[in-house]
Every structure is written in structure tokens, then in C-alpha cells.
Design an enzyme around this catalytic site. Structure first.
Site, PDB file in Angstrom:
ATOM      1  CE  LYS A 169      -2.882   2.543   3.056  1.00 46.44           C
ATOM      2  NZ  LYS A 169      -3.176   2.583   4.460  1.00 46.44           N
ATOM      3  CG  ASP A 182      -7.596   4.761   2.009  1.00 45.24           C
ATOM      4  OD1 ASP A 182      -8.509   4.377   1.242  1.00 45.24           O
ATOM      5  OD2 ASP A 182      -7.498   5.930   2.413  1.00 45.24           O
TER       6      ASP A 182
END
Ligand code: SF4
Length: 215
Positions: free
Chosen positions: A124, A143
Site C-alpha cells: 500500500k 485504504d
């Protein structure tokens, strides 16, 4: 709905959202890839606003990976204390910076493979750096906002971020991957909030399978 129709529908919905949020961008203040890496590490369990209050002084005291690699942990802990989990975050900032100095001559690497070898940098975070700092659409940042909105919009039924990312990469053309995350994050913060989405104000309400009438 066939896969092709689903892709077209998703692309049109994304276009409408991008038109509604033309300035959607990364909310973490930074001047280069290393600063963005630090800010992203600090943003775990913390608001971007709070991170942006801390980073100017942090980057003035430790302006690059070389300086942070040599930093006194107690001093860094004090500087990042208000972002929460400050001991772990301090360890991450220093370890990540040491890896960059020792293995990449002080420069943030520009590939997913190399970025994810840095301590405390998972996929991420690497996606944030690749998309925002280097302008590369190698993946999608998933997210909490991107995950929630992707499910509400019917783009995935997965909850695991890696699987959500895989579904989004199949559905949305790669040239939009970075903008997709910035746009969904902004929409999630302003209208499609976790607890109470304000569907009556939503620009894609009539295309959304989760729309709450009079919401
Ligand atoms: S219609 Fe409601 S649930 Fe769907 S994206 Fe808009 S705000 Fe979110």
C-alpha cells in the site's frame, strides 16, 4: 452484467467522480519521494492533517534519508509523538531511511519490487510512492476509504485490500489507478462517509447500488 458492461459502467462512474473532484490529490504535504514515504508511515492510524502539522519541523531537523538514518530515536519520538504509535513509527522512519542509504545510495527506489524490500514499506505504501511521487500507475492504493467505496459502488465484494486492489485493477484502466485512489479517498471523506453516507448530495447516487433513498 457482462464483464465488458461492468467495466464501461465503472469507467463512467469514475469519470463522474473525477469531474466532481477535479483537484483530488494526495493530502500529505511533501516535496519529494522520501518525505512522502515518511509522511505515509506517520499517517497510519492518524489523520493527514495531524501528520502535516508534524512534518515541517521533522523535515527541517532531518532533511533526508542520510540524516534520518543517523537520528537519535528519542529525539524523533518526541517530534512524531502526536501522530500516535510514535515508538513504532520512529523505528520505521529510521529503519526505512537506513535501508535507502545502505542499499540505494540515499535515493528512494522507483519500483514496487525494490520499494517493498524497505523495512516498514508494504504494497500500500509503495503504491502511494509510485503513483504520487513517481507518476507510475503500477497498482491501486487501497485504504479504508477506497475499500469501503469500492464495495458500495459494487466494484468488489472483497474485504482484503490485496483482493480489492486486484478487482479494481481488472475493472479500471491502469492510466486511472492513481487518480482513482485520490478521488475515492476525497469522496469518502466528504460525502460517502463510513457511518452515514450523504447519498442525497452524491454525484453518482443514481449509479450506486448502495444508495440510501433520502440519505
Ligand atoms: S450513493 Fe451513497 S453509498 Fe453510493 S457512493 Fe454515493 S454516498 Fe456513497
Amino acid at each position: 452484467m457482462s464483464a465488458q458492461v461492468q467495466r464501461r459502467h465503472a469507467a463512467q462512474t469514475l469519470r463522474m467522480l473525477m469531474d466532481a473532484y477535479p483537484g483530488a490529490d494526495c493530502a500529505l504535504a511533501h516535496r519529494n519521494a522520501w518525505e512522502l514515504l515518511c509522511a505515509t508511515i506517520l499517517s497510519a492510524q492518524c489523520t493527514d492533517k495531524r501528520v502535516n502539522m508534524v512534518t515541517p519541523a521533522l523535515f527541517e531537523r532531518w532533511p533526508n534519508a542520510e540524516a534520518m538514518a543517523e537520528a537519535d530515536p528519542a529525539e524523533v519520538e518526541q517530534a512524531v509523538q502526536t501522530t500516535g504509535f510514535f515508538r513504532e513509527k520512529t523505528k520505521s522512519l529510521i529503519a526505512m531511511s537506513r535501508d535507502i542509504v545502505e542499499r540505494y545510495e540515499g535515493r528512494v527506489p522507483e519500483t514496487m519490487k525494490d520499494l517493498t524490500t524497505l523495512r516498514s514499506v508494504a504494497r500500500k505504501t509503495a503504491n502511494v510512492i509510485l503513483g504520487t511521487a513517481f507518476g507510475r500507475n503500477d497498482g491501486v492504493v487501497v485504504d479504508t476509504h477506497v475499500g469501503r467505496l469500492s464495495r458500495r459502488l459494487g466494484w468488489t465484494d472483497q474485504t482484503d485490500p490485496v483482493k480489492v486492489e486486484r478487482d479494481l485493477m481488472e475493472l479500471i484502466p491502469s492510466k486511472h489507478w492513481t487518480a482513482l485512489a485520490h478521488t475515492l479517498i476525497l469522496h469518502g471523506r466528504t460525502i460517502c462517509e463510513a457511518r452515514k453516507p450523504r447519498c442525497a448530495e452524491c454525484p453518482v447516487a443514481r449509479r450506486c447500488p448502495s444508495m440510501i433513498p433520502n440519505g
